[in-house]
Scaffold this motif. Structure first.
Motif, short mmCIF file in Angstrom:
data_model
loop_
_atom_site.label_atom_id
_atom_site.label_comp_id
_atom_site.label_asym_id
_atom_site.label_seq_id
_atom_site.Cartn_x
_atom_site.Cartn_y
_atom_site.Cartn_z
N PRO A 71 0.75 5.70 -1.40
CA PRO A 71 -0.04 6.75 -2.06
C PRO A 71 0.53 7.22 -3.41
O PRO A 71 -0.14 7.97 -4.12
N THR A 100 -8.51 3.01 4.80
CA THR A 100 -7.67 2.45 3.75
C THR A 100 -6.76 1.37 4.31
O THR A 100 -6.63 0.29 3.73
N GLY A 115 -3.09 4.05 -2.26
CA GLY A 115 -3.87 4.62 -1.17
C GLY A 115 -2.97 5.08 -0.05
O GLY A 115 -1.78 4.75 0.00
N SER A 116 -3.53 5.85 0.87
CA SER A 116 -2.75 6.43 1.96
C SER A 116 -2.59 5.45 3.12
O SER A 116 -3.57 4.91 3.63
N HIS A 152 -1.41 -1.60 -4.15
CA HIS A 152 -2.65 -0.88 -3.85
C HIS A 152 -2.33 0.59 -3.67
O HIS A 152 -1.49 0.96 -2.85
N LEU A 205 0.85 -1.19 0.00
CA LEU A 205 0.00 0.00 0.00
C LEU A 205 0.88 1.24 0.00
O LEU A 205 1.75 1.40 0.86
N ASP A 258 -4.46 6.75 6.31
CA ASP A 258 -5.93 6.77 6.41
C ASP A 258 -6.43 5.49 7.08
O ASP A 258 -6.10 4.38 6.66
#
Length: 380
Positions: A39, A62, A55-56, A53, A37, A59
């Motif tokens: 960002p 997430t 995303g942040s 993936h 994961l 978060d």
């Protein structure tokens, strides 16, 4: 905890930078299914991980949704959402390093309190809420102010020489440390698995770029006597045992001019101070971290040959698509290993790669390192 005994085992990594990229290689060797994961759609791992993936990792939702179908989660950066990791841990997902340890290390104030509570040698400090409070501690200047949270790669550190510097100081929760008249900066990497086995790597000595406050070069064996080496390893092991961390821990330390060894900061993950281990040690820091979090026996940390590691930073005054100057020249040198991280864009002092030089003679390795520093440039 689901143990690693089949190709169905699923590992997640929060962060897709160069540390994650280098962690992917031993995971591939072990046949582990890895999800990442991050960002940044152009992060180093995005090109090499099929389960990438976007995303942040800050978060809550997430991180939770990323991790709930995984067996194990680890990190390559500390600045992640700890509350989501705590929930995943409560629901049966194994998280190493443990969320409460990540939470402690995210906050330099809590780090310093931990050292004090457990009699771990460190520099004297005060916790400050804002800039206004600093004027009450003028007798401590010169001193070093560090943001309690979000400092990274030399950012979040400010030297206060006198009261005239206060307008430029941080106006956020921070710590004010005594300025240490140190002789050397060193680091020790330590790994611990869930059964409590611990192994330390040899001490590395670091040299910093004074402008960027980033490690410019490191080498091992460090130029310290046996007593300092033993003391540094003992302190690092003590930190790991008292934290009871599972995974790899980088312990950065000062050696004072009177021979004291003081803990500066911790990083609960593979670290810049261990890049050289890929070529220089029997077990790299990346494989060791993987072994630790999978609760496998830890590998030998024996140094194959003396090593120098040079960080490759973006040249000052260059911003844009990266261009590499001098690859042919350094590729002619024996024992020189180039690692480019695959970052498309460069900017001043951005970490773009590193070079490890191994040689039977440390002085010869230094000579080659100078050629690398003088020859290889990252521009735009």
């Amino acid at each position: 905890m689901k143990t690693f005994n089949s190709s169905n085992f699923k590992l997640g990594i929060l962060g897709g930078g160069q540390l994650g990229k280098m962690l992917l290689q031993p995971a591939m060797n072990y046949g582990v299914d890895v999800s990442i994961l991050d960002p940044d759609p152009a992060s180093p791992c995005s090109f090499f991980c099929k389960n990438f993936h976007l995303g942040s990792f800050n978060d809550y939702n997430t991180v939770y949704n990323f991790g709930r179908h995984l067996d194990l989660i680890t990190i390559e950066i500390e600045n992640v959402n700890v509350e989501a990791l705590k929930r995943l841990e409560a629901e049966g997902v194994t998280v190493y390093p443990q969320p409460h340890i990540i939470e402690l290390i995210q906050d330099k104030g809590l780090q310093k309190d931990f050292y004090k509570q457990h009699n771990i040698p460190t520099s004297p400090y005060l916790k400050i809420q804002n800039r206004e409070e600093l004027k009450y501690y003028q007798e401590k200047f010169p001193a070093v102010q560090k943001l309690r949270k979000a400092g990274y790669d030399g950012r979040g550190v400010f030297k206060i020489n006198s009261i005239e510097d206060l307008p430029k100081s941080f106006n956020e929760p921070s710590i004010l440390e005594d300025l240490i008249d140190f002789d050397k900066e060193i680091a020790v990497l330590v790994a611990r698995n869930a059964t409590g086995e611990i192994r330390t790597f040899d001490v590395v000595e670091m040299e910093f770029d004074p402008k960027a406050n980033l490690v410019e070069l490191l080498f091992t064996p460090a130029k310290i006597d046996e007593q300092i080496e033993a003391k540094a390893k003992e302190i690092a092991t003590d930190v790991v045992e008292k934290l009871k961390i599972v995974g790899l821990l980088a312990v950065e330390m000062f050696v004072t001019k009177t021979g004291e060894v003081l803990v500066n900061e911790l990083a609960p993950r593979p670290h810049n101070s261990g890049h050289h281990t890929i070529e220089a040690c029997i077990t790299s820091q990346y494989e060791q971290h993987l072994r630790a979090i999978l609760n496998l026996p830890l590998g030998s940390t024996e140094l194959r040959q003396p090593a120098v590691m040079v960080n490759l930073l973006g040249e000052d005054d260059f911003v844009g698509e990266a261009k590499y100057i001098g690859i042919n020249e350094i590729s002619k040198l024996d024992g020189v290993y180039l690692h480019l991280y695959g970052k498309k864009f460069t900017k001043p002092f951005r970490k773009m790669g590193h070079v490890t030089i191994i040689d039977h003679n440390l002085d010869t390795a230094f000579e080659k390192a100078k050629i690398v520093k003088d020859t290889f440039k990252i521009q735009a």
